[in-house]
Design an enzyme around this catalytic site. Structure first.
Site, mmCIF file in Angstrom:
data_model
loop_
_atom_site.group_PDB
_atom_site.id
_atom_site.type_symbol
_atom_site.label_atom_id
_atom_site.label_comp_id
_atom_site.label_asym_id
_atom_site.label_seq_id
_atom_site.Cartn_x
_atom_site.Cartn_y
_atom_site.Cartn_z
ATOM 1 N N ARG A 226 44.699 39.676 48.003
ATOM 2 C CA ARG A 226 43.285 39.612 48.752
ATOM 3 C C ARG A 226 42.545 40.888 48.124
ATOM 4 N NH1 ARG A 226 44.018 35.014 49.819
ATOM 5 N NH2 ARG A 226 43.784 33.826 51.786
ATOM 6 N N HIS A 274 39.633 33.326 41.882
ATOM 7 C CA HIS A 274 40.437 33.095 42.894
ATOM 8 C C HIS A 274 41.314 31.520 42.769
ATOM 9 C CE1 HIS A 274 41.182 33.853 47.548
ATOM 10 N NE2 HIS A 274 42.119 33.130 46.960
#
Ligand code: NDP
Length: 311
Positions: A226, A274
């Site tokens: 993250r 991502h």
């Protein structure tokens, strides 16, 4: 009585998940998209990725929330989450996909690929003798379901592989360190640092200016977990100053990464949007169905998320 599993996700196609889940669920479970729920009172299970605020209020008889992904940070941070069990996807294929990404990123730095990419742009034959893998120290921060698979994959390459978690554990070929006090010494010895940490109140911006200053001069950094685990300005400074020689980054404080963000153009930095690992309907479906059946028969689901820990 028929129970309903309600599905909500922006990026994931409903039909694929319905097709994957149908063979694993009994005839007493109906699968419906959130926009087409026929009987809200029958909804006992929710398979969701970032549903809108107030989503859960519509379903008073919910018993289980299944996060359609491994990272639950956004789900557990909500203030409208009902007091029911929460699980996450726990899928070996997802782990394999993540381990593949981390292995690629670690090899990119271990084999000096950024140096060759820069040399190629100059049409330059810039031979550097490859380092022995055993001389390369890799620190994987976070040894959860995905992090542990990544660490094992890196260890298989012969790197001096270390891991960091809250609790000690055995992991073949990986030296495991635990506890806050173990972080700085580990950062200071690693050639490549990989974040596989979940985003929690304790890990938010854990990798800040002090952490980058503690890293070996010329170390590389990989983030596949993250973006908010990192102080991004400090990361940019560490790359600009040469403290870090490069980075492979899949996640960012704000996604999509803004077109004018300095990370796009810093030398040695590879940006991916991502995608290190994604939810795969066919391989995730059996685990989801097992948990639904467990709850239907009054039992507890496996891989329950702890709201207090945040992962
Ligand atoms: P898990 O939740 O299974 O495990 C988390 C790990 O981090 C555990 O080993 C835990 O330690 C450790 N940890 C948590 N907090 C701390 C802390 N304060 N100090 C030290 N260690 C800590 O995570 P996964 O491995 O399954 O996944 C990691 C993250 O990857 C997810 O949370 C998600 O954010 C991200 N992700 C990214 C994707 C992408 O495409 N880029 C795709 C999927 C997930 P302990 O073992 O002691 O509990």
């Amino acid at each position: 009585m028929t129970d309903t599993l309600v599905f909500y996700s922006g990026p994931d196609p409903f039909d694929d998940w319905q097709d994957a889940l149908r063979p694993h669920l009994g005839g007493d479970v109906r699968i419906e998209e959130a926009s087409h729920v026929t009987d809200s009172a029958s909804v006992r299970f929710a398979l969701v990725w970032n549903p809108p605020a107030g989503f859960f209020d519509r379903f008073p008889n919910l018993k289980l929330v299944i996060n359609l992904g491994a990272g639950v940070d956004r789900l557990v941070a909500r203030d409208d989450l009902p007091d029911v069990a929460i699980t996450r996807l726990s899928d070996p294929e997802m782990g394999r996909m993540m381990a593949g990404y981390v292995l690629f990123a670690v090899l990119r730095h271990a084999r000096d690929i950024p140096h060759y990419e820069a040399a190629q742009a100059r049409r330059e034959w810039a031979y550097r003798h490859p380092r022995a893998m055993e001389d390369i120290t890799v620190a994987i921060l976070g040894l959860g379901e995905l992090g542990a698979m990544a660490a094992l994959e890196v260890a298989r390459q012969g790197c001096d592989t270390h891991g960091w978690a809250t609790r000690p554990r055995d992991l073949e070929g990986v030296t495991v360190h635990s506890g806050e006090e173990a972080l700085r010494p580990l950062l200071s010895r690693a050639d490549i640092v990989v974040s596989m940490l979940p985003l929690t109140p304790r890990t938010r911006r854990l990798l800040d200016a002090d952490a980058f200053a503690a890293m070996k001069p010329g170390a590389s950094f990989v983030n596949a977990s993250r973006g908010e685990v990192v102080d991004e300005d400090a990361l940019v400074d560490a790359l600009r100053s040469g403290r870090l020689s490069g980075a492979t980054l899949d996640v960012f404080e704000s996604e999509p990464l803004a077109p004018d963000h300095p990370l796009w153009t810093l030398p040695g930095v590879l940006i991916t949007p991502h995608l290190a690992s994604t939810a795969l309907p066919r391989s995730a479906a059996p685990q989801i169905a097992r948990n639904i059946r467990a709850v239907q028969s009054g039992g507890k689901p496996v891989n329950e998320v702890s709201r207090t820990r945040g992962y």
